[in-house]
Write an enzyme that holds these catalytic residues in place. Structure first.
Site, PDB file in Angstrom:
ATOM      1  N   HIS A  93      93.297 118.131  52.151  1.00 39.40           N
ATOM      2  CA  HIS A  93      93.593 119.378  51.383  1.00 39.40           C
ATOM      3  C   HIS A  93      94.659 120.435  52.445  1.00 39.40           C
ATOM      4  CE1 HIS A  93      93.630 122.697  48.797  1.00 39.40           C
ATOM      5  NE2 HIS A  93      93.410 122.031  48.018  1.00 39.40           N
ATOM      6  N   ASP A 151      89.229 116.732  43.621  1.00 38.53           N
ATOM      7  CA  ASP A 151      89.708 115.484  42.706  1.00 38.53           C
ATOM      8  C   ASP A 151      88.821 114.382  42.899  1.00 38.53           C
ATOM      9  OD1 ASP A 151      91.634 116.847  41.289  1.00 38.53           O
ATOM     10  OD2 ASP A 151      93.247 116.580  42.718  1.00 38.53           O
TER      11      ASP A 151
HETATM   12  N1  CMC Z   1      94.516 110.042  53.417  1.00 40.96           N
HETATM   13  C1  CMC Z   1      95.195 109.711  54.485  1.00 40.96           C
HETATM   14  N2  CMC Z   1      95.674 110.530  55.314  1.00 40.96           N
HETATM   15  C2  CMC Z   1      95.947 111.749  54.765  1.00 40.96           C
HETATM   16  C3  CMC Z   1      95.573 112.249  53.365  1.00 40.96           C
HETATM   17  C4  CMC Z   1      94.866 111.420  52.916  1.00 40.96           C
HETATM   18  N3  CMC Z   1      94.400 111.499  51.666  1.00 40.96           N
HETATM   19  N4  CMC Z   1      95.781 113.386  53.518  1.00 40.96           N
HETATM   20  C5  CMC Z   1      96.623 113.776  54.632  1.00 40.96           C
HETATM   21  N5  CMC Z   1      96.557 112.897  55.634  1.00 40.96           N
HETATM   22  C6  CMC Z   1      97.168 112.736  56.846  1.00 40.96           C
HETATM   23  C7  CMC Z   1      98.492 112.440  56.885  1.00 40.96           C
HETATM   24  O1  CMC Z   1      98.694 111.077  56.608  1.00 40.96           O
HETATM   25  C8  CMC Z   1      99.153 113.019  57.933  1.00 40.96           C
HETATM   26  O2  CMC Z   1      98.812 112.567  58.971  1.00 40.96           O
HETATM   27  P1  CMC Z   1      99.945 112.393  60.585  1.00 40.96           P
HETATM   28  O3  CMC Z   1      99.686 113.939  60.959  1.00 40.96           O
HETATM   29  O4  CMC Z   1      99.325 111.377  61.266  1.00 40.96           O
HETATM   30  O5  CMC Z   1     101.275 112.014  59.797  1.00 40.96           O
HETATM   31  C9  CMC Z   1      98.132 114.655  57.995  1.00 40.96           C
HETATM   32  O6  CMC Z   1      97.120 114.218  57.378  1.00 40.96           O
HETATM   33  C10 CMC Z   1      98.858 115.705  57.095  1.00 40.96           C
HETATM   34  O7  CMC Z   1      99.022 115.072  55.923  1.00 40.96           O
HETATM   35  P2  CMC Z   1     100.211 116.145  55.082  1.00 40.96           P
HETATM   36  O8  CMC Z   1     100.421 115.168  53.879  1.00 40.96           O
HETATM   37  O9  CMC Z   1     101.158 116.569  55.868  1.00 40.96           O
HETATM   38  O10 CMC Z   1      99.072 117.259  54.598  1.00 40.96           O
HETATM   39  P3  CMC Z   1      99.344 118.151  53.555  1.00 40.96           P
HETATM   40  O11 CMC Z   1      98.603 119.356  53.781  1.00 40.96           O
HETATM   41  O12 CMC Z   1     101.089 118.160  53.468  1.00 40.96           O
HETATM   42  O13 CMC Z   1      98.876 117.472  52.069  1.00 40.96           O
HETATM   43  C11 CMC Z   1      97.559 116.712  50.384  1.00 40.96           C
HETATM   44  C12 CMC Z   1      97.991 117.841  51.304  1.00 40.96           C
HETATM   45  C13 CMC Z   1      96.425 116.997  49.319  1.00 40.96           C
HETATM   46  C14 CMC Z   1      99.061 116.748  49.500  1.00 40.96           C
HETATM   47  C15 CMC Z   1      97.283 115.502  50.928  1.00 40.96           C
HETATM   48  O14 CMC Z   1      96.276 115.462  51.643  1.00 40.96           O
HETATM   49  C16 CMC Z   1      97.474 114.073  49.935  1.00 40.96           C
HETATM   50  O15 CMC Z   1      98.373 113.852  49.874  1.00 40.96           O
HETATM   51  N6  CMC Z   1      96.044 113.972  49.479  1.00 40.96           N
HETATM   52  C17 CMC Z   1      95.978 112.808  48.786  1.00 40.96           C
HETATM   53  C18 CMC Z   1      96.235 113.512  47.343  1.00 40.96           C
HETATM   54  C19 CMC Z   1      95.274 114.244  46.703  1.00 40.96           C
HETATM   55  O16 CMC Z   1      94.001 113.996  46.770  1.00 40.96           O
HETATM   56  N7  CMC Z   1      95.563 115.451  46.064  1.00 40.96           N
HETATM   57  C20 CMC Z   1      95.011 116.221  45.400  1.00 40.96           C
HETATM   58  C21 CMC Z   1      94.882 117.597  46.182  1.00 40.96           C
HETATM   59  S1  CMC Z   1      93.474 118.617  45.925  1.00 40.96           S
HETATM   60  C22 CMC Z   1      93.583 119.385  44.249  1.00 40.96           C
HETATM   61  C23 CMC Z   1      94.980 119.580  43.695  1.00 40.96           C
HETATM   62  O17 CMC Z   1      95.522 120.134  44.625  1.00 40.96           O
HETATM   63  O18 CMC Z   1      95.113 119.163  42.618  1.00 40.96           O
END
Ligand code: CMC
Length: 381
Positions: free
Chosen positions: A258, A312
């Site tokens: 998140h 989620d």
């Molecule tokens: N699994 C594995 N690695 C992850 C995950 C994950 N779920 N989320 C983030 N990371 C890693 C990512 O690979 C990156 O690593 P590195 O710096 O080594 O490249 C680092 O953490 C930062 O990731 P990001 O994608 O730049 O982080 P963000 O703040 O842009 O994304 C997020 C937040 C929620 C989109 C992301 O965590 C994600 O895609 N999660 C999976 C989808 C999910 O569960 N979404 C629901 C979010 S909560 C409810 C809602 O908003 O609806």
């Protein structure tokens, strides 16, 4: 100014609606901790709090509940429109279209009139669940069933969806799930709602744009993908191997991570407890042990990066137990989040300035137009 992809950490508005402390794992709506609201409030009371800023008096709450109840029905034209949609289409698309269509029925755009604002809030909160349930029955080849005036908001939704009056525990857990999903500051769909609101368009367009944004798998759509992922893992002892492969292949674990939290999302912990209450009464979901094992195995692998279960992760297992089909998980999220979107709509109107960010242009400088026959990339040359 340096580019901040995804606007991470960039404040774009002031807000008094929702306060998140991502290091402590705390979430408050209008200053009230989510744990207190989830234990004591109802979804409609929380909706009132979010939108109008204060907990309602007895009279205000009963008026609000009564008015929402009176506006649950859909015009036959909206029902007929839903009947024209392909049953193979995603219910979020049906919801987005039907929410936008409400603007056709209530076309007066008087966003400086408090009565107009109140009525729009009532209609959207009242009709969105009916639209979701109606599309579900229609795509099964049935006529939608009418809301029941003797049932409270959440029981009525489950009744319209499953055609059965829910038992009190299911209705209570569902109502509390709605509280937990109702608001979460400037997530993508709420930001989208505020951008749309800032153009002074109508609230139906505001909600429709937010529904479209919520649908994506990185946002609300993740709850569907969590179940698919748990089923792919299949058994608890395969969770570690799944994680190792996913991390090696730079694949996201759905329901984890998140932008705001560096610890477990407080909503995930509350939902897990609700899930356990339901499972104790109605039997465990076969994927629950897989989910717990995945969470445990992820502590060492993802915990150091601040990646833990989000809202989620456990919600889908609960919805499944309540008889909600998988592709309705995100529409159910929308039923709840409409409260937050409308709170932000009002707040945006209170101090509006149209959103118009800048960009860093990376394209070509000025070029001279070339006649078609003189272009070097002509295929027939
Ligand atoms: N699994 C594995 N690695 C992850 C995950 C994950 N779920 N989320 C983030 N990371 C890693 C990512 O690979 C990156 O690593 P590195 O710096 O080594 O490249 C680092 O953490 C930062 O990731 P990001 O994608 O730049 O982080 P963000 O703040 O842009 O994304 C997020 C937040 C929620 C989109 C992301 O965590 C994600 O895609 N999660 C999976 C989808 C999910 O569960 N979404 C629901 C979010 S909560 C409810 C809602 O908003 O609806």
């Amino acid at each position: 100014m340096p580019l901040r992809p995804g606007l991470e950490g960039v404040p774009v508005t002031q807000s008094s609606i929702c306060d998140i402390d991502g290091n402590q794992g705390s979430l408050k709506y209008r200053g009230y901790p989510i744990t207190e609201l989830a234990s004591n409030s109802s979804f409609l009371e929380t909706t009132f709090l979010l939108i109008w800023g204060e907990l309602p008096s007895k009279q205000e709450l009963s008026d609000f509940e009564r008015e929402v109840q009176m506006h649950r029905r859909l015009s036959f034209r909206v029902r007929d429109m839903l009947k024209c949609f392909p049953e193979s289409g995603h219910p979020m698309d049906a919801l987005q279209s039907s929410a936008a269509a409400l603007g056709l029925f209530y076309s007066r755009r008087a966003i400086d009139d408090p009565k107009y604002i109140y009525n729009a809030v009532i209609r959207l909160v009242a009709k969105i669940p009916t639209m979701v349930a109606a599309f579900q029955l229609i795509r099964k080849g049935q006529d939608p069933i009418q809301p029941r005036d003797d049932l409270p908001y959440s029981s009525n939704f489950l009744y319209m969806l499953t055609e059965q009056e829910p038992d009190p525990l299911s209705a209570k857990v569902f109502d509390r799930c709605l509280i937990l999903h109702a608001e979460h500051s400037l997530n993508a769909s709420t930001f989208s709602a505020r951008v749309t609101a800032s153009t002074l368009t109508d609230p139906y367009a505001v909600v429709a744009s937010a529904v479209g944004t919520l649908a994506g798998p990185l946002h609300g759509g993740a709850n569907e993908d969590v179940i698919a992922m748990l089923e792919e893992i299949g058994t608890p002892h395969k969770a570690g191997e799944y994680l190792d492969n996913a991390i090696k292949n730079k694949q996201k674990i759905m329901g984890f991570g998140h932008r705001e939290y560096r610890v477990k999302d407080p909503r995930a912990s509350i939902l897990q407890n609700f899930g356990e209450e339901l499972f104790a009464r109605f039997g465990k979901d076969e994927m629950y042990e897989v989910a717990k094992s995945l969470e445990e195995e992820a502590i060492d692998r993802l915990g150091p990066k601040g990646i833990y279960p989000n809202v989620d992760f456990y919600s889908g297992l609960i919805y499944r137990k309540l008889g909600i089909p998988r592709d309705l998980f995100t529409p159910v999220f929308a039923i709840s989040r409409v409260a937050g979107w409308l709170a932000h709509w009002r707040e945006q109107l209170g101090a509006n300035r149209i959103f118009r960010p800048s960009q860093i242009y990376t394209g070509m400088k000025t070029r001279t137009w070339t006649a078609l026959e003189e272009r070097p990339n002509n295929k027939d040359e």
